[in-house]
Design a protein around this motif. Structure first.
Motif: not given
Length: 503
Positions: A179-190
């Motif tokens: 799942r996505v745990v963090k969204e960033r300007d350059d992408g996201f963290v799963v």
């Protein structure tokens, strides 16, 4: 040597299919592979993976060989030498050429490796043929198609959630499923885990998506993802199952000729806060698209063309194996044995016919492309899991106790005291003991060893949940008009008579 970059798929200039040496070097990228409680320093040099890695390297080298089989390669629009499986089909002939090129490599491993570098060409082709389906990420799709095709990058996929509780939706197990745990300007963290990563250890990258009996809902939006992750990405851990290659190293290849070369391994992929750049994303927080992209974008059809070619090749090998066993055992003339051989030959020819039909009667695709016939592909997909266990059983019935009446290893044949007895009591019809033992050990490795048992499990579940693959065949018939046509055919018969006689 083109260097690999930690955590990123190598960007190769100029684009061209990797050589074997370049492929092996690309695996030394710091990827986090674990087996037997230890982290693997170098996949190509580890005894659990070295032989399989070198076999994959030999496939890459075959693309560059001066005597490469006709039809194996093609030149992409960007001028790169590539495997013909990556060519987008616009005619029936193109589809048949793709199938023929896949068969060349399948014959090198006799159908026992389900994930080879050209396997994911089916996904690559779907990305290149219909990038618009993946809007707003269509540019990513085109770039990835070109990258995969131009360099014949080795991609695998993982879509199944860990078997913690299959009764729950992904959002009900937020500490388990990707799942996505963090969204960033350059992408996201799963974060989370996926299974089963067949051959993931040997790949450059993995496609991550969701495949479950229960479709995703809006509540599962954090899990409604389709993206690519480099195998060496920081935070990605590959937990390998036991290695059959490692176990076989205690013996000679004579004893385990398949296990020692063709164990493509399987791994669970653990995402420990892995960063995914937007450029590697195809679907983001879109449950409907995440549910539909495999069938709607014709990914299943394109992928299963490879699966059908490989499965038919494997049946051809098993038919030959069964024939040779019966010949050496002196039972080739028995009616029961001949019946069983005939059945296996029939299954092989049936699957070859399904592959031909898939190419000869293609479905129209987007942007002037064609895809293998969904009717042939889904029939193949539903039948293969039922057929393989039957074929394995037929071989066991013909071989019987012959699989047990084998020396423990090559050491027995090299022992001067034992050898005269082995030569006398282990010989076969028309062959000496060494030749007979060699064949029967090959057959046992194919169907009876741990490697052989895994092969049946793989074929049962290769195309997905065993019930779902049959249900999906029904769903297609409901949606393409076939279900009504079946009923109408019966009604045509019933309309020919009534209570007063023939109408």
């Amino acid at each position: 040597m083109r260097p690999a970059t930690r955590g990123r798929v190598p960007r190769l200039e100029p684009p061209m299919a990797l050589t074997g040496a370049e492929y092996l070097e690309s695996l030394r990228d710091g990827r986090e592979v674990w087996i037997r409680g230890e982290r693997v320093e170098s996949v190509p040099d580890h005894p659990a993976f070295a032989n399989a890695a070198r076999f994959f390297a030999s496939l890459y080298d075959s693309l560059h060989a001066p005597d490469a089989p006709k039809g194996l390669t093609f030149t992409t629009e960007r001028g790169a030498l590539s495997h013909r499986a990556f060519k987008i089909a616009r005619t029936r002939r193109h589809l048949q050429e793709r199938a023929d090129s896949m068969r060349i490599w399948a014959r090198r491993h006799y159908g026992f490796m389900g994930r080879t570098p050209e396997y994911k060409s089916g996904l690559a082709i779907s990305l290149g043929a219909w990038p618009e389906f993946f809007a707003p990420y269509e540019a990513n799709c085109l770039r990835w198609y070109e990258k995969l095709a131009d360099n014949v990058l080795f991609m695998n996929h993982v879509g199944v959630n860990p078997m913690v509780d299959r009764s729950k939706q992904p959002h009900e197990l937020p500490d388990v499923n990707v799942r996505v745990v963090k969204e960033r300007d350059d992408g996201f963290v799963v974060r989370g885990a996926k299974m089963v990563g067949t051959a993931a250890v040997f790949t450059h990258c993995n496609l991550v998506f969701s495949f479950a009996p229960i479709p995703l809902t809006e509540e599962d939006s954090e899990h409604a993802l389709v993206f690519v992750v480099p195998t060496g990405a920081p935070g990605l851990k590959l937990l390998s199952r036991p290695s059959y290659e490692l176990a076989s190293r205690q013996r000679a290849p004579f004893d385990y000729p398949l296990s020692s070369r063709f164990d493509e391994n399987d791994a669970t992929l653990v995402f420990d806060d892995v960063f995914i750049p937007w450029e590697d994303c195809f679907v983001y927080r879109d449950a409907e698209k995440a549910n539909q992209f495999f069938p709607m974008a014709q990914v299943t059809q394109n992928l299963m063309l490879h699966g059908g070619v490989r499965f038919a090749t494997k049946l051809q090998f098993l038919a030959g194996l069964l024939i040779r066993l019966a010949q050496q055992n002196g039972t080739i003339g028995l009616r029961g044995v001949r019946v069983r051989i005939g059945e296996v030959i029939a299954w092989h020819q049936a699957f070859e016919s399904l592959v031909r039909d898939a190419c000869a009667h293609p479905d129209p695709g987007p942007n002037g492309t064609v895809a293998p016939s969904h009717r042939a592909i889904f029939a193949l997909r539903a039948l293969a899991p039922m057929v393989y266990p039957k074929v394995r059983q037929l071989i066991e019935e013909v071989g019987g106790g012959g699989f047990i009446q084998l020396p423990s290893g090559v050491e027995d044949l090299r022992n001067d005291e034992l050898r005269p007895f082995i030569d006398r009591y282990y010989r076969g019809t028309g062959v000496d003991a060494e030749e007979r033992i060699k064949l029967w050990k090959l057959a046992w490795d194919a169907i009876g060893s741990e490697f052989g048992a895994r092969q049946e499990l793989f074929e049962r579940h290769y195309a997905g949940n065993v019930d779902n693959v049959r249900l999906e065949t029904l769903f297609l018939a409901e949606n393409n008009g076939d279900l009504d046509a079946y009923g109408a055919f019966v009604q045509e018969c019933m309309d020919g008579y009534d209570l007063d006689g023939w109408t």
